[in-house]
Design a protein around this motif. Structure first.
Motif, PDB file in Angstrom:
ATOM      1  N   THR A  46      -0.247  -1.198  -9.211  1.00 10.81           N
ATOM      2  CA  THR A  46      -0.301  -2.583  -9.676  1.00 10.81           C
ATOM      3  C   THR A  46      -1.151  -3.427  -8.732  1.00 10.81           C
ATOM      4  N   MET A  47      -0.988  -3.203  -7.447  1.00 16.57           N
ATOM      5  CA  MET A  47      -1.801  -3.912  -6.459  1.00 16.57           C
ATOM      6  C   MET A  47      -3.277  -3.517  -6.594  1.00 16.57           C
ATOM      7  N   ALA A  48      -3.531  -2.234  -6.813  1.00 15.84           N
ATOM      8  CA  ALA A  48      -4.908  -1.771  -6.936  1.00 15.84           C
ATOM      9  C   ALA A  48      -5.578  -2.357  -8.176  1.00 15.84           C
ATOM     10  N   MET A  49      -4.863  -2.417  -9.304  1.00 11.63           N
ATOM     11  CA  MET A  49      -5.442  -2.964 -10.528  1.00 11.63           C
ATOM     12  C   MET A  49      -5.624  -4.481 -10.427  1.00 11.63           C
ATOM     13  N   ALA A  50      -4.658  -5.166  -9.854  1.00 11.92           N
ATOM     14  CA  ALA A  50      -4.751  -6.626  -9.762  1.00 11.92           C
ATOM     15  C   ALA A  50      -5.888  -7.056  -8.846  1.00 11.92           C
ATOM     16  N   TYR A  51      -6.121  -6.316  -7.751  1.00  9.69           N
ATOM     17  CA  TYR A  51      -7.162  -6.668  -6.790  1.00  9.69           C
ATOM     18  C   TYR A  51      -8.332  -5.685  -6.807  1.00  9.69           C
ATOM     19  N   CYS A  52      -8.543  -5.051  -7.925  1.00 10.16           N
ATOM     20  CA  CYS A  52      -9.591  -4.018  -8.026  1.00 10.16           C
ATOM     21  C   CYS A  52     -10.967  -4.619  -7.755  1.00 10.16           C
ATOM     22  N   GLY A  53     -11.661  -4.074  -6.766  1.00  5.88           N
ATOM     23  CA  GLY A  53     -13.014  -4.514  -6.452  1.00  5.88           C
ATOM     24  C   GLY A  53     -13.118  -5.834  -5.729  1.00  5.88           C
ATOM     25  N   THR A  54     -11.991  -6.456  -5.386  1.00  2.77           N
ATOM     26  CA  THR A  54     -12.049  -7.768  -4.712  1.00  2.77           C
ATOM     27  C   THR A  54     -12.180  -7.658  -3.207  1.00  2.77           C
ATOM     28  N   GLY A  55     -11.745  -6.522  -2.637  1.00  2.00           N
ATOM     29  CA  GLY A  55     -11.766  -6.387  -1.177  1.00  2.00           C
ATOM     30  C   GLY A  55     -10.780  -7.305  -0.498  1.00  2.00           C
ATOM     31  N   SER A  56      -9.714  -7.674  -1.175  1.00  2.00           N
ATOM     32  CA  SER A  56      -8.738  -8.621  -0.630  1.00  2.00           C
ATOM     33  C   SER A  56      -8.119  -8.087   0.660  1.00  2.00           C
ATOM     34  N   ASN A  57      -8.169  -8.903   1.713  1.00  2.00           N
ATOM     35  CA  ASN A  57      -7.571  -8.499   2.986  1.00  2.00           C
ATOM     36  C   ASN A  57      -6.059  -8.353   2.874  1.00  2.00           C
ATOM     37  N   LYS A  58      -5.439  -9.216   2.075  1.00  2.00           N
ATOM     38  CA  LYS A  58      -3.991  -9.148   1.901  1.00  2.00           C
ATOM     39  C   LYS A  58      -3.589  -7.827   1.259  1.00  2.00           C
ATOM     40  N   ALA A  59      -4.325  -7.420   0.227  1.00  2.00           N
ATOM     41  CA  ALA A  59      -4.008  -6.170  -0.446  1.00  2.00           C
ATOM     42  C   ALA A  59      -4.268  -4.973   0.462  1.00  2.00           C
ATOM     43  N   VAL A  60      -5.369  -5.026   1.222  1.00  2.00           N
ATOM     44  CA  VAL A  60      -5.699  -3.917   2.115  1.00  2.00           C
ATOM     45  C   VAL A  60      -4.634  -3.758   3.196  1.00  2.00           C
ATOM     46  N   ARG A  61      -4.193  -4.873   3.785  1.00  2.00           N
ATOM     47  CA  ARG A  61      -3.157  -4.796   4.823  1.00  2.00           C
ATOM     48  C   ARG A  61      -1.855  -4.229   4.257  1.00  2.00           C
ATOM     49  N   ARG A  62      -1.503  -4.634   3.044  1.00  2.00           N
ATOM     50  CA  ARG A  62      -0.256  -4.143   2.439  1.00  2.00           C
ATOM     51  C   ARG A  62      -0.347  -2.647   2.150  1.00  2.00           C
ATOM     52  N   LEU A  63      -1.468  -2.195   1.644  1.00  2.00           N
ATOM     53  CA  LEU A  63      -1.637  -0.778   1.335  1.00  2.00           C
ATOM     54  C   LEU A  63      -1.632   0.074   2.603  1.00  2.00           C
ATOM     55  N   LEU A  64      -2.289  -0.405   3.649  1.00  2.00           N
ATOM     56  CA  LEU A  64      -2.291   0.349   4.902  1.00  2.00           C
ATOM     57  C   LEU A  64      -0.884   0.436   5.493  1.00  2.00           C
ATOM     58  N   HIS A  65      -0.143  -0.642   5.396  1.00  2.00           N
ATOM     59  CA  HIS A  65       1.217  -0.639   5.933  1.00  2.00           C
ATOM     60  C   HIS A  65       2.091   0.371   5.183  1.00  2.00           C
ATOM     61  N   VAL A  66       1.988   0.389   3.860  1.00  2.00           N
ATOM     62  CA  VAL A  66       2.802   1.325   3.076  1.00  2.00           C
ATOM     63  C   VAL A  66       2.356   2.764   3.328  1.00  2.00           C
ATOM     64  N   ALA A  67       1.049   2.978   3.516  1.00  2.00           N
ATOM     65  CA  ALA A  67       0.527   4.330   3.715  1.00  2.00           C
ATOM     66  C   ALA A  67       1.083   4.994   4.963  1.00  2.00           C
ATOM     67  N   VAL A  68       1.513   4.218   5.929  1.00  2.00           N
ATOM     68  CA  VAL A  68       2.012   4.795   7.180  1.00  2.00           C
ATOM     69  C   VAL A  68       3.501   4.566   7.403  1.00  2.00           C
ATOM     70  N   SER A  69       4.168   3.852   6.491  1.00  2.00           N
ATOM     71  CA  SER A  69       5.558   3.502   6.766  1.00  2.00           C
ATOM     72  C   SER A  69       6.543   3.914   5.684  1.00  2.00           C
ATOM     73  N   ASP A  70       6.114   4.111   4.449  1.00  3.26           N
ATOM     74  CA  ASP A  70       7.066   4.407   3.388  1.00  3.26           C
ATOM     75  C   ASP A  70       7.693   5.780   3.608  1.00  3.26           C
ATOM     76  N   ALA A  71       8.917   5.922   3.121  1.00  3.84           N
ATOM     77  CA  ALA A  71       9.642   7.181   3.330  1.00  3.84           C
ATOM     78  C   ALA A  71       9.279   8.247   2.321  1.00  3.84           C
ATOM     79  N   ASN A  72       8.599   7.878   1.230  1.00  3.31           N
ATOM     80  CA  ASN A  72       8.272   8.827   0.167  1.00  3.31           C
ATOM     81  C   ASN A  72       6.804   9.231   0.242  1.00  3.31           C
ATOM     82  N   ASN A  73       6.548  10.519   0.157  1.00  5.39           N
ATOM     83  CA  ASN A  73       5.172  11.012   0.271  1.00  5.39           C
ATOM     84  C   ASN A  73       4.294  10.556  -0.887  1.00  5.39           C
ATOM     85  N   ASP A  74       4.849  10.524  -2.100  1.00  7.19           N
ATOM     86  CA  ASP A  74       4.048  10.098  -3.251  1.00  7.19           C
ATOM     87  C   ASP A  74       3.594   8.646  -3.099  1.00  7.19           C
ATOM     88  N   VAL A  75       4.466   7.795  -2.595  1.00  4.36           N
ATOM     89  CA  VAL A  75       4.109   6.392  -2.405  1.00  4.36           C
ATOM     90  C   VAL A  75       3.032   6.264  -1.329  1.00  4.36           C
TER      91      VAL A  75
END
Length: 796
Positions: free
Chosen positions: A295-324
């Motif tokens: 949902t974040m990727a589709m909403a901010y697709c191609g915008t380069g939003s710093n807010k979206a990038v920071r949120r995605l990076l945080h989840v990529a290294v912190s979420d407990a589920n591998n799929d997420v």
């Protein structure tokens, strides 16, 4: 007189009607689709030998690799309408079964993508008909293929294709396979229409709570609602209902599809989607959080939003589920694809993560953002992961590398040759895991996609977002869970072409452009050479020295016996001659003895006791051997001299070869790759006749031209629709290039019996020999040879 005629035309409205007709042709009748289809058909440069090599190296009993080869064929011929490989390998294709058959039939839609005017006639043998039932996998795959052909081209919801798909869904009953294909087809054909009627039909299928049908229904609903946003009346009622059902159902496939439907609804909404992103991201269910990343990727697709990038990076290294975590890393590529040079640096640390799912996501992010760019930083990130310890990471590395190297030549990027060799080595290695071989096969198809005339692109040349491409990539990434979704990648393919059109929408033959680079830098890849059988020369048998000495002794003995026998014969002959002359006197006898001695070689001084002289056999044998060896040595010397002369001639030819020109001319139409666009300019000079209406710094795509010499006759080529059964004039003799299945005039030549149509090895109803892709027990099935013809049965 011409002025008067023009005034009369304007007065009667003929000129206005003609201009409106041109606009209608572009906006409503899909002229640009026909133009693209015509270009891809005539410029296709697919190397069939690559597919033949893969087919020979892959075990047809392995369903995954067999299906991967069929999908790779679809990628290679996407939009070209060239399906000769399938028709020439019907027996091999007929080994597909169940969902592999579904995917194989659906691949026809990828090959004929955009062939909207002939789609119903093309798929007629496979589509469901009332009162008769064929294999449900064949019918479902055909409905899916119909949607792929009409993807994002279905109009406002009342086109023939959408009506047919809706009717097929209503008539499917409880057949989940047909429902699956119909729901995907409706979503593709009615993409972003926001049709309430179609949404209700799909919702009814969703509420049956069947995992297979419900998943496709949810995805179809998301495609229909694509980009409508949370403020639209339909979305305001639909989104709470979708999220509520996602928490009520027990099927993971349906939950995942529903959250993806929410993501598609939020396409391009940016801050307006933050409420739903936050709601999904805080859910306890990891599948729902997985949907929050998309949902974040589709909403901010191609915008380069710093807010979206920071949120995605945080989840990529912190979420407990591998799929997420994998989804978060992957979605970075969708958000930042307009700044491809930033993505490799951003995911560099993620690519070295201990978690293989994060490494896979980093691979896919680089591939999506840097597709067709051949960036050095991207290659440095992906290349080490081609030898990763985890099989699915290596698979992702193959796919990512293929995307980055699309439409790159070996002369410009040497890594292309190395990567192609790597693909060939992995596919031919029997000890490689199936996941890795699948990735290599799909990579081979992506490298040569669309007849080597398309590239994956999420934006147009003018910089506008391509909605269908973005959602196509998002659904293609779901092949992790469901292989038939691999076909969605074709939605992101954009043709790399330069076509000039005059006022009548014809292509002037004398309109040219100039590329300021060596031709080899942007040439089509060389055709793969077929392996020739090695003819090994027989080696000379080794002879031991003891054996040679023994043979020499035997030879000397035989030679002495032969010489002794000959001397005895000569003496007997001489004695008989003397007796006939009446010898009696000793003088005469002595003289005759003297004559005999003189006539007998070896007699006289130095003779043996038996009158035999020594025979120099050893010397004779040695001499013969020396002569033989000398002859052989002379022959070898001659061959060496000839080889040296040939090498010297080749070297001299290379030295005399003219240097490659620094520029070359592009005809109309021509292929222009993204990396080639900055080097292309329109031909100038006193003889030029056409100039573009709008001057672009990077001339590519479709250019409307102004004729500077309208009084002279034009040399033009008309843009014609690619028809079913059409052959390419440039194709070699014997190579059938058609836009679809065999036409009725070629039924007998293609071997399709009166009871079968389409891809088949014809046979009458109920008769043997109907091997191929067909339906309804007409004597042809995709399974293989049909021994009997009964409705709803699959021949074996």
């Amino acid at each position: 007189a011409a002025l008067v005629s023009r005034v009369e035309r304007v007065a009667t409205g003929e000129a206005v009607e003609e201009r409106v007709g041109r606009l209608r042709q572009v906006l409503c009748e899909g002229f640009d689709v026909d133009l693209t289809l015509n270009f891809l058909f005539h410029k296709s440069d697919t190397d069939v030998s690559i597919l033949n090599t893969i087919k020979s190296q892959v075990d047809a009993r392995n369903t995954i690799l067999h299906n991967a080869t069929v999908v790779a064929h679809g990628y290679m011929n996407a939009g070209t309408t060239v399906d000769s490989f399938l028709r020439e390998n019907l027996e091999w294709l007929g080994r597909s079964s169940n969902w592999a058959k579904f995917s194989a039939v659906a691949s026809i839609g990828v090959v004929h993508k955009g062939h909207v005017h002939e789609s119903m006639r093309l798929l007629e043998p496979y589509l469901p008909r009332g009162g008769m039932s064929a294999s449900p996998f064949t019918e479902g795959g055909a409905l899916y293929a119909l949607g792929l052909i009409h993807a994002n081209k279905g109009g406002d919801g009342d086109s023939t294709a959408i009506s047919f798909l809706s009717e097929a869904l209503r008539n499917a009953g409880t057949n989940e396979t047909v429902q699956h294909g119909a729901c995907l087809g409706i979503g593709l054909a009615a993409m972003a229409t926001g049709s309430w009627a179609l949404f209700e039909e799909l919702k009814n299928t969703l509420f049956t709570d069947n995992a297979i049908a419900g998943e496709a229904a949810a995805l179809g609903m998301g495609l229909v609602l694509l980009g409508t946003g949370p403020s639209s009346p339909l979305a305001q009622n639909a989104l709470p209902e979708l999220l509520s059902y996602a928490h009520d159902t027990d099927h993971e496939k349906i939950i995942r599809a529903l959250v993806l439907a929410v993501a598609f609804t939020m396409y391009g909404q940016e801050e307006a989607a933050d409420v739903y992103i936050e709601q999904l991201a805080r859910d306890r269910d990891p599948i729902v959080r997985y949907g929050a990343m998309y949902t974040m990727a589709m909403a901010y697709c191609g915008t380069g939003s710093n807010k979206a990038v920071r949120r995605l990076l945080h989840v990529a290294v912190s979420d407990a589920n591998n799929d997420v975590r994998r989804a978060a890393a992957t979605c970075l590529g969708l958000v930042l694809f307009r700044a491809p040079e930033q993505v490799p640096r951003l995911v560099a640390l993620l690519s070295e993560s201990f978690n293989p799912h994060v490494r896979y996501g980093a691979c896919m992010a680089v591939g999506i953002a840097c597709a067709g760019s051949a960036l050095g930083e991207a290659l440095e990130i992906v290349q080490p992961m081609l030898d990763d310890a985890t099989d699915f990471v290596r698979q992702g590395a193959f796919l990512s590398m293929a995307l980055v190297l699309m439409q790159q030549s070996e002369a410009r990027v040497p890594a292309v040759k190395t990567f192609r060799e790597k693909i060939s080595a992995v596919v031919g290695d029997r000890h490689q895991p199936i996941m890795i071989k699948m990735g290599a096969i799909l990579a081979a198809g992506i490298l040569d996609a669309g007849g080597r005339n398309v590239v994956m692109s999420l934006q147009s040349r003018a910089g506008f977002m391509r909605m269908s491409a973005a959602v196509g990539v998002a659904l293609w990434l779901q092949h992790w869970y469901w292989f038939p979704l691999l076909h969605f990648l074709s939605l992101s393919f954009a043709p790399t072409m330069l076509i000039g059109l005059n006022k009548d929408f014809n292509m002037p033959n004398n309109f040219t452009a100039v590329c300021a680079a060596r031709p080899s830098l942007f040439a089509y890849p060389k055709r793969a050479e077929e392996k020739k059988e090695d003819k090994r020369e027989k080696m000379t048998t080794a002879v031991l020295s003891t054996t040679a000495k023994a043979k020499a002794r035997e030879a000397r003995k035989e030679a002495r016996k032969e010489a002794k026998r000959r001397q005895l014969e000569r003496r007997a002959a001489a004695a008989a001659a003397n007796a006939a002359e009446g010898k009696g006197e000793e003088k005469g006898s002595g003289g005759e003895d003297k004559d005999g001695a003189a006539a007998t070689p070896g007699a006289g001084a130095g003779a043996d006791d038996d009158g035999l002289g020594p025979v120099p056999l050893a010397r004779q044998t040695s001499t013969g051997t020396i002569m033989t060896e000398t002859t052989a040595n002379s022959e070898r010397d001659d061959e060496a001299a000839a080889a040296a002369a040939a090498a010297a001639a080749a070297t001299a030819a290379k030295k005399k070869k003219r240097p490659e020109p620094t520029s070359f001319t592009l005809d109309n139409p021509a292929r222009v790759t993204p990396s080639q666009e900055p080097l292309v300019s329109i031909s100038t000079g006193p003889e030029r006749r056409y100039v573009p209406v709008v001057t672009r710094p990077k001339p590519a795509g479709i250019l409307m031209l102004v004729d500077l010499k309208p009084e002279e006759a034009e040399d033009v080529a008309k843009v014609e629709r690619v028809a079913i059964g059409q052959e390419d004039e440039a194709a070699p003799a014997g190579a059938l290039r058609v836009a679809a299945r065999v036409t009725p005039s070629r039924v007998s030549a293609a071997g399709v019996g009166p009871g079968g149509q389409g891809m088949a090895g014809g046979a009458p109803p109920g008769g043997p020999g109907g091997g191929g892709m067909g339906q309804r027990g007409r004597g042809v099935t995709i399974r293989g040879v049909c021994a009997r013809s009964r409705g709803g049965s699959t021949g074996r």
